[in-house]
Design an enzyme around this catalytic site. Structure first.
Site, PDB file in Angstrom:
ATOM      1  N   ASP A   8       3.264   1.197   3.353  1.00 43.30           N
ATOM      2  CA  ASP A   8       2.872   1.069   4.777  1.00 43.30           C
ATOM      3  C   ASP A   8       2.954  -0.360   5.090  1.00 43.30           C
ATOM      4  O   ASP A   8       2.394  -1.185   4.674  1.00 43.30           O
ATOM      5  CB  ASP A   8       1.163   1.389   4.666  1.00 43.30           C
ATOM      6  CG  ASP A   8       0.701   1.228   5.980  1.00 43.30           C
ATOM      7  OD1 ASP A   8       1.160   0.582   6.932  1.00 43.30           O
ATOM      8  OD2 ASP A   8      -0.576   1.784   6.244  1.00 43.30           O
TER       9      ASP A   8
ATOM     10  N   ASP B 248       0.656   5.436   0.244  1.00 45.94           N
ATOM     11  CA  ASP B 248      -0.357   6.410   0.315  1.00 45.94           C
ATOM     12  C   ASP B 248       0.405   7.512   0.549  1.00 45.94           C
ATOM     13  O   ASP B 248       1.321   7.628   1.177  1.00 45.94           O
ATOM     14  CB  ASP B 248      -0.869   5.923   1.717  1.00 45.94           C
ATOM     15  CG  ASP B 248      -2.042   6.655   1.850  1.00 45.94           C
ATOM     16  OD1 ASP B 248      -2.292   7.908   1.562  1.00 45.94           O
ATOM     17  OD2 ASP B 248      -3.196   6.223   2.705  1.00 45.94           O
TER      18      ASP B 248
ATOM     19  N   ASP C 250       0.851  -1.202   0.057  1.00 41.05           N
ATOM     20  CA  ASP C 250       0.041  -0.072   0.120  1.00 41.05           C
ATOM     21  C   ASP C 250       0.729   1.318   0.028  1.00 41.05           C
ATOM     22  O   ASP C 250       1.795   1.515   0.853  1.00 41.05           O
ATOM     23  CB  ASP C 250      -0.970   0.110   1.426  1.00 41.05           C
ATOM     24  CG  ASP C 250      -1.712   1.300   1.434  1.00 41.05           C
ATOM     25  OD1 ASP C 250      -2.140   1.565   0.286  1.00 41.05           O
ATOM     26  OD2 ASP C 250      -1.911   1.529   2.264  1.00 41.05           O
TER      27      ASP C 250
END
Ligand SMILES: [Zn+2]
Ligand SMILES: [Zn+2]
Length: 389
Positions: A297, A101, A99
């Site tokens: 992450d 972000d 992930d």
């Protein structure tokens, strides 16, 4: 998300989503191994409903059209019994997930577009959240995260770095890697491969550490406390070596050291080490690794029970599509992931940063009533910044 939405605004969003799902039958494809995955969704104005399973894509699609949910999720994991409570599901394996972000990239543009609100006195200001409210000294402050074009470009860049490492260092085939725009602040990269699917939490953690370059120390590249010039020239990485050694050698080539031009990197770095010695070198290496490591992450990669937004569905905080990026380099999320119409809607906006969607700029708004295209109204309403009037 901050605040809550009134009935009228929720209704507008739900209708917009319904319109999309009604027509989107061919844009949504079922995830692989659909029967083994857990599904869940959040209805507009409601809370998460989990532990669902669908036998056919028709069943799943019927739910999307009927409920037009705020968010739809599925598990990266494959289970024997996806509908049972977590510890009884029978974990069989799962996609390897990353992930990325924009929110975690600590970009300087956050000060131009994030908005914080003091929960104590209600003070609102543009910028990153301070530790304490300058008005009431309170410490309970919420921050609205916002992704501008620069944020999304930076997130894309991380995704490109990640894909390069997965292919070169892990030997993963390009067709086993899928990259998706998340529909909001960044990208999801998923690897579906027999070789990786059964890895446990610890093994996934090691992969996450490797791609982010965490734990790489001077010793990893042959730099020891008492290293001599000769041993450094011998042991420092050369350009073209595989893995982090080669990547670091390429970075070292750009380091400026007095008396050295474009010549041999190892001699230059060995000379530099002779001047600055171990602890300063270690610091510089850490800074370099932050630049060239992939900022993911880590928690997401190691959580083997996590559910993710389903590709082909809309993000309830933006109205943008979570979508597969066939060509990540040319992908433009603020154009390509916009699927709602431009039918005009009257809204009241409390505050909004400058927004670019479909090549149009929507100025920062402050306490005003405006007529906006549906796609913009939904984006701002999804962030609780606009309401229908
Ligand atoms: Zn305050
Ligand atoms: Zn930004």
């Amino acid at each position: 998300m901050e605040g809550s939405l009134d009935e009228k605004t929720l209704n507008l969003m739900k209708q917009a989503f319904k319109q999309y799902y009604f027509k989107a039958g061919d844009r949504i494809s079922p995830p692989s191994r659909m029967n083994e995955r857990e599904f869940g969704y959040i209805p507009f104005g409601g809370s998460m409903i989990r532990h669902l399973s669908f036998k056919t894509f028709g069943e799943l699609y019927a739910l999307l059209v009927r409920e037009a949910p705020h968010s739809v999720f599925y598990s990266a994991a494959y289970y024997l019994e996806p509908t049972l409570p977590m510890h009884e599901k029978g974990w069989k394996g799962g996609d390897l997930i990353f992930d990325i972000d924009a929110d975690n990239l600590q970009l300087p543009c956050r000060k131009d577009h994030n908005l914080w609100t003091c929960k104590g006195c209600g003070l609102k200001r543009i910028g990153s959240r301070p530790k304490k409210c300058p008005n009431c000294d309170g410490g309970s402050i919420s921050e609205l995260n916002w992704a501008c074009e620069k944020c999304l470009e930076a997130a894309k860049n991380e995704a490109l770095k990640l894909i390069d490492i997965l292919m070169k260092d892990f030997g993963i085939n390009k067709n086993e890697i899928k990259v998706y725009f998340s529909g909001n602040m960044g990208y999801h990269v998923s690897v579906e491969s027999k070789e990786f699917e059964e890895l446990d939490q610890a093994a996934r953690g090691e992969i996450a550490d490797y791609v982010s370059g965490r734990g790489l120390i001077p010793e990893s590249i042959g730099v020891f406390k008492r290293a001599t010039y000769e041993s450094l020239v011998e042991n420092l990485p050369r350009i073209g070596e595989p893995g982090w050694r080669g990547r670091l050698a390429a970075s070292f080539a750009n380091w400026k050291v007095d008396g050295f031009g474009d010549g041999d990197t190892r001699e230059k770095i060995a000379a530099l080490y002779g001047k600055i010695r171990y602890s300063k070198f270690k610091k510089r290496l850490e800074v370099e690794m932050l630049k060239i490591g992939v900022r993911i992450d880590t928690m997401v990669t190691t959580d083997i029970h996590r559910i993710f937004r389903m590709p082909g569905t809309l993000h309830g905080e933006t109205g943008l599509l979570k979508m597969l990026c066939d060509d990540l380099v040319s992908f433009n999320p603020l154009n390509d992931a916009v699927v709602l119409s431009d039918e005009p809607v009257d809204v009241f906006i409390e505050y909004s940063p400058r927004l670019q969607l479909k090549d149009q700029i929507y100025p920062p708004f402050k306490r005003e009533r405006v007529k906006l295209p549906l796609m913009v109204a939904v984006y701002l309403a999804g962030k609780c910044l606009a309401r229908v009037v």
